[in-house]
Design an enzyme around this catalytic site. Sequence first.
Site, PDB file in Angstrom:
ATOM      1  N   SER A  23      38.650  42.278  39.218  1.00  6.74           N
ATOM      2  CA  SER A  23      39.360  42.371  40.143  1.00  6.74           C
ATOM      3  C   SER A  23      39.792  43.835  40.518  1.00  6.74           C
ATOM      4  CB  SER A  23      40.690  41.446  40.083  1.00  6.74           C
ATOM      5  OG  SER A  23      41.389  41.918  39.136  1.00  6.74           O
TER       6      SER A  23
ATOM      7  N   LYS B 291      50.092  39.117  42.308  1.00 12.57           N
ATOM      8  CA  LYS B 291      49.943  40.541  42.405  1.00 12.57           C
ATOM      9  C   LYS B 291      50.676  41.014  43.566  1.00 12.57           C
ATOM     10  CE  LYS B 291      45.311  40.291  40.058  1.00 12.57           C
ATOM     11  NZ  LYS B 291      44.020  40.225  40.327  1.00 12.57           N
TER      12      LYS B 291
END
Length: 638
Positions: A502, A545
Amino acid sequence: MKLDYKALQPDIETWLKSFPAELSENPLVGQSRATKAFGDSLQQHGTYSNIYALFSPGILKRDVLNAYFNEHQWEYSSWYDWVYMANPKDALRPVAVNIPSGSAESFLEAVWAFINLPKDNREEAYKEITQTYDTHKLRDYMQQIRDVAPADIQGEQLASILVAHEHPAPYYYCDRVTEERLFGHIGVQAIEGTVRSELHLIEPGLIHKANGGVLAIEVAELLEDIKLWKRLKNVIECSELEWSTAKPDSGTAFFYRPEPVPVNLKVILLGSRNEYAQLREYDEDFDHFFPFLADFHGHYATQNEPVAPYFDYLNYVWQIADVLPLSQSGYAGLLKVCARYTDYQQELTLNSVRLLQVLREANSCALERQQTEIDKQAIDDALQQQRDREGNLAELSRRSILEQQVRIDTHGEAIGQLNGLTVVTIGGSEFGEPSRITATIHYGDGDIIDIERKSDLSGNIHTKGVMILSAYLANQFARYAPLSVSATVVFEQSYYEVDGDSASLGELCCLMSALANIPLKQTLAITGAVDQFGNVQSIGAVNEKIEGYYALCKERGLNGEQGVIIPVSNKHQLNLNEEVIDAVKQGNFHIYAVAHVEEALEILSSCRADNFFQKVKENTLEDDESGQPIGFWRRLFS
């Protein structure tokens, strides 16, 4: 593409419009695939048509089975009472006899009366017993004792009831799996130094009790002793259950062996996907005996199913939670929670345990405010309490950044540096935190040195991500001539293993900044994976996140320029808390969705991608008079 605040959570108002006029309780909502597998299996005999029921976490298995078997039954179900009768020929081999369900007591009374009759007066009683309790094994046994007197019966007992069914259960459930609980047990007793057994010491197992119907068994318990699995498979294959040979503590073998009980059974194994894979790998015959997979999944897809039935599922959870009723705003808050637990805007959770916990805690919050209903505020308070309990590590991480122990810039611009978004999972706590990614360039042959990998702090997937972004750079800038510049990339102040791909979008943008000598905005954080052509691919834990970076920016003070960049493919997973949504609505925080690395570079640098790429080429390659590329160091020292 900058996302509007309306795109940051599910369309709950539309869901609420589907609220039904009347509610029922239904734990089977959204499980049509699994119930279809049950139905197909229950139309067949048991030996080679048993079921493996695969349950997602949080589904209450017993409630699901109760709901299904309250309305369905096995087509080949056949219930009998089973009794063990003294064998006139061998006291150590009692005979198993089946008789119609619910007739065990009257049968034993009739047999005892028959034996006590004079032999010449038994014919009428014999006919009455065989006609009243007509089974094949009953007729065989009556033939054996037709001329037997009470004194001829060896042992202290004539008979013992093994299983009697007044009202057979729709199914039987074995959660604590042991040999005795599943297969039964023959007890022994010592009398004057002699070890022996009797009919009354024969104890049935759940296979005996469920014989003729459906038995559900927990796989996790079953697999703790692989011998239990082998014996169960033998019972299914042979359609009879033999008793294990009892061995007293003295070590002397005991030869009391009751006749095996014929078994007609439909077996349902209850477990997870991992246990399903384990059984298939361990036993090549598993698929033969358990060909039907009933997959009770954990999500309800509103894009494929109407929303109205889901409220029946919520009503089922509410009933077992035993809490205050939900107001309309309470349903709105609960639906947001249901979607958040799935990580998809168009899906709702079927994890009953988690919803049960939320409702009970929200109920306590509502009672503290002396409310008569659970509203959205009570749901929010319950969620905040959960976050407070689990938030210690997140607060410590954020404090280390605020105190400058860990450097994360949220203002200004910098070359070869940006903020990546990561998620940390430790001891059951999961939270998002930013991580500073930096890149430098030096003379070389185009290699990218991943410092995490060199220091053995890189997982396999992260290493793969770095190799993919290397391939993108080579395809974009070194297709016809090698780059004379190499680079290093690292997660600064990272002291634990980094894994996942990611961060590869952030690493690529960071490298491009260093190669082009163009600064990137430090007000933005970025997450995403890339392929070899620069397409941005989805990542996990996108909500955590975003909320982790927002919390840091809020502590430092929002300036209207901060935000995050995420893959556009993650747009349908957004389900952010109200505080982040309000900040986006007021323009204090921004969320951008990108499909290609070029879009990310333009947002981070305010420079067109064509100009960005041209800068990279100018800084790394230049043609000489013959049209051949001149490397970076040749230009520097020419």
